[in-house]
Design a protein around this motif. Structure first.
Motif: not given
Length: 474
Positions: A281, A444, A449-450, A453
Motif C-alpha cells: 500500500y 486510507m 483496496h487495502y 492487498l
C-alpha cells in the motif's frame, strides 16, 4: 435454582487504572466486540425482546452492575462501586440501519464514542435486519457489545461472550452496600505508605534494568528498536473512524501453516500477510519507508506471570520486516522476531522490571497519562516503537446464539488514536479468519483496496508455501 451473585466494592489494580488515566477524547479505552447472527426466518426484533435478553444475562458479570468512583484529586486508585440506580434501558439500543454500509458506519461511531464512566461502563447495540453483510446469507442481526478497557481485556471478552450467548442461566444479583469508610481509610493510609512502596518498587525495577542490560549485551534478550519511520498512519487523527472486514477461509490458512518448512503459528501468517499488504500500500503511494515497520502485538500473560489485574496483556513489539520482498523470507523473519519478543516478555528479569507499575501512585499514573496525551505526530519523522497494531484474540466458541439466532461470526473493532491510525484485530470462528481493520478516510481513502492487498498478500504467501511441496519438473 442458580446461586446468588454478589456485587461489591472493589479497587482497581494499577494496570487497570491506567486505562482510566490514559483516556482522552483522542485516546479511547473502548473494547468493542461485534457478533453476526443469522436473521432469515426470524421476525424483526422488538425493543422489549432485546431488553428481556439483556436483563436475563447481566447476572453473569459484575461489570453490568458497577460504576467507577474516583478518589478526590486522584490521591488513590479508583473503585468499582455497586450502582443500585442501574437502568438497563439506558444501556441498550435497537436500530435497523438497513445496509451493511450503514451498519459499518454505526459500528465505527460506537467504537469512537467515549464512554460515560459515571454509570456502569457497558453498552449493547443491536442492529437488526442488516442486508448485504459479506459472506453472510440473507439478512443479519448484528450485536455490538461495548465496555471499558479498565474492566478487562480481549481474552476476558471471550469468557464473557460465552456466558452471554451460550445460553447458561444467569444467577440472581445482590448488590452490597458501597464501602465508603474502608475506602477513605485506605486512601489515607496510602498517602503514608505509597511513597515507601514506590521507592522500593523503583529500586527493584532499577536492579532488574541492570540485569536486563547484561542480558541484552550477552544477546540473551533482544530489545525492540526504539524508533521507527513514521508513515501516513502515524499522524494525528483528523477524520472519523472507518470499519472494514476481510474474511479469509480458515482451511487455506491451515494448509499454508502445515506447508511451512519451520514451525509457525497462525498469528505469524497473519503478521506476514499484513506486513506484505502494508508495504504494498505504501509503495503504491510512493511512500516506501526508510527501513522496516513494526507492530504492537498484545500478548496474554496468563500462564506466564501471576498478575491480579483484570487486564493481563503486555504489549509486544514485533518487527514486520516490510523491507523484505520475498514472502517466505519475510515469514521466517517475522516468526523469528515474534519468537524473540515472546521470549523477552516471558523472561523473569523483564517481568520484575515491568512490576514497577504495580507500586506506582495514582497521581503518577495520571501524570503519565496526561504527558502521553500531549504528544503530537503530524510533523514527526519517527514514531516510538511501532507503526500499527495487530491484535489476535482466541477463537470464538461455537454454538453461540442471540434471541434464538445462531451467531456465525464474531469480530472486534479497535479505536484508532493519534500516532496509531491503522489497527487490525484478528478473530476466527467456524471456517474463516477475519481481519477487522479500523482507520480513517484521511489516512486510507480506499480501504476496499487495502482489503484486496491483504488477500493478495496472503495468497502470495500461501502459494509460495504450498509450492515447496511440489516436485520440480525435469
Amino acid at each position: 435454582m442458580s446461586a446468588e451473585f454478589r456485587v461489591g466494592t472493589e479497587q482497581l489494580r494499577p494496570r487497570d487504572a491506567v486505562f482510566v488515566y490514559d483516556e482522552t477524547d483522542r485516546h479511547l479505552s473502548n473494547i468493542v466486540a461485534v457478533y453476526f447472527a443469522d436473521a432469515p426466518g426470524h421476525p424483526p426484533l422488538t425493543r422489549e425482546q432485546v431488553l428481556d435478553w439483556v436483563r436475563a444475562g447481566i447476572g453473569h458479570a459484575a461489570l453490568f452492575h458497577r460504576r467507577l468512583q474516583r478518589v478526590p484529586m486522584d490521591l488513590d486508585l479508583p473503585y468499582w462501586v455497586p450502582d443500585p440506580a442501574l437502568s438497563v434501558r439506558e444501556h441498550v439500543v435497537l436500530d435497523r440501519p438497513g445496509t451493511w454500509d450503514d451498519a459499518r458506519a454505526r459500528i465505527a461511531e460506537i467504537t469512537s464514542t467515549r464512554m460515560d464512566l459515571t454509570r456502569p461502563p457497558w453498552e449493547i447495540h443491536v442492529l437488526d435486519r442488516v442486508e448485504g453483510v459479506p459472506a453472510m446469507g440473507g439478512e443479519t442481526t448484528i450485536v455490538v457489545l461495548k465496555f471499558h478497557h479498565s474492566v478487562g481485556d480481549g481474552v476476558a471478552t471471550r469468557a464473557l461472550e460465552h456466558r452471554l450467548f451460550g445460553g447458561a442461566p444467569a444467577p440472581a444479583v445482590r448488590l452490597d452496600e458501597p464501602r465508603t469508610l474502608p475506602a477513605a481509610v485506605r486512601t489515607a493510609a496510602a498517602l503514608v505508605t505509597q511513597p515507601a512502596r514506590f521507592v522500593a518498587g523503583l529500586r527493584r525495577s532499577r536492579a532488574a534494568q541492570e540485569e536486563l542490560r547484561a542480558l541484552v549485551e550477552a544477546g540473551t534478550v533482544h530489545e525492540p528498536v526504539a524508533l521507527r519511520p513514521a508513515t501516513r498512519f502515524n499522524r494525528d487523527i483528523h477524520a472519523e473512524l472507518t470499519f472494514h472486514l476481510l474474511p479469509i477461509p480458515l482451511p487455506e490458512v491451515l494448509a499454508a501453516k502445515a506447508a511451512a518448512p519451520q514451525r509457525v503459528t497462525v498469528n505469524d501468517l497473519m503478521l506476514t500477510t499484513i506486513s506484505g499488504a502494508l508495504a504494498a500500500y505504501l509503495a503504491e503511494h510512493d511512500e516506501v519507508p526508510a527501513g522496516s515497520l513494526a507492530a504492537m502485538v498484545p500478548m496474554s500473560m496468563r500462564g506466564v506471570a501471576e498478575w491480579d489485574s483484570a487486564n493481563q496483556l503486555t504489549q509486544m513489539v514485533v518487527d514486520l520486516h516490510t523491507d523484505i520482498a520475498d514472502p517466505l523470507d519475510r515469514l521466517a523473519a517475522v516468526e523469528h522476531s515474534a519468537s524473540r519478543a515472546k521470549q523477552r516478555h516471558a523472561d523473569p528479569v523483564v517481568l520484575r522490571g515491568d512490576r514497577r507499575v504495580e507500586t506506582a501512585p495514582a497521581l503518577l499514573l495520571r501524570a503519565a497519562g496526561w504527558a502521553r496525551a500531549q504528544r503530537r505526530f503530524d510533523d514527526s519523522a519517527t514514531v516510538p516503537l511501532c507503526n500499527t497494531t495487530i491484535s489476535n484474540v482466541p477463537p470464538v466458541a461455537d454454538s453461540l446464539a442471540f434471541c434464538g439466532r445462531p451467531i456465525r461470526r464474531a469480530v472486534g473493532s479497535l479505536p484508532i488514536l493519534d500516532g496509531d491510525g491503522l489497527r487490525h484485530l484478528i478473530t476466527s470462528q467456524g471456517d474463516e479468519i477475519v481481519i477487522a481493520v479500523t482507520t480513517n478516510a484521511a489516512m486510507m481513502p480506499d480501504p476496499e483496496h487495502y482489503g484486496e492487498l491483504l488477500l493478495r498478500s496472503f495468497r502470495e504467501l500461501a502459494t509460495a508455501l504450498l509450492a515447496q511441496d511440489i516436485p520440480a519438473e525435469h
